[in-house]
Design a protein around this motif. Sequence first.
Motif: not given
Length: 235
Positions: A42-48, A143-150, A117-126
């Motif tokens: 899932p993009a825009g979600a925290l994956i552990e 919360l930051a991950a949900q605001m981006a498509d990263t 990085i998440l808030k900026h949203g310019s990275c494809g992956a982190l």
Amino acid sequence: MLSPELIHPALWRATQLARSARRGIPTGYAALSAQLPDGGWPAGALIELLMPHAGIGEIRLLQPALAQLDSRHPIALVQPPHVPHLACWQGWRLNPGQLLWVAPERPLDALWATEQILKHGSCGALLCWLPHVRPESLRRLHLAAQMADTLCFVLRPATVAQQASPAPLRLALSPASGGLSVHILKRRGPACTQPLFLDFEPARTRETVSPDHAPLDRRLPALSATRRRTPALVS
């Protein structure tokens, strides 16, 4: 009776995998994608990703998804335990020119950099390695991950598996002969009781290896261009 997703996209039955309007990024492993909501990462979600130690195949696991990303978007590595090996990335058909290596001096700086990085949203992956992190800091990242498509992965020790986490997707990884064992600890859907085996070796390669010898992964030497620098970002 209306299906839950028709009432609200965030609703699902406990016996089914969650579905949303956004398709997941294919993992490259059919057995794993079939067990994930939306059929992929899932993009825009925290994956552990929880591991006993680094270097057990976590980058090989993510390689198919990373290779699908737009080459114009960087892939950020925050606080990796080892210097990125550009030769390995090239061998895995990943563009080393996409890499942003963030080497913070303090753990708090790693959290700050990840959130920015998440808030900026310019990275494809982190990919962020966090051996020690407080629950409230994970919530901020969630919360930051949900605001981006990263595509956002947090890599943590296996010892935290029993701790609560806001991440909607948690996977425990362990090394296995020729591949990786993946146990889905948490997902938006029913519990997954059996671990999955992901095969990293083509059948042709396995046939040429003597059964008396286990395959050995060698660490390739780092290229001189990947020397650690400060400040944190290195492309």
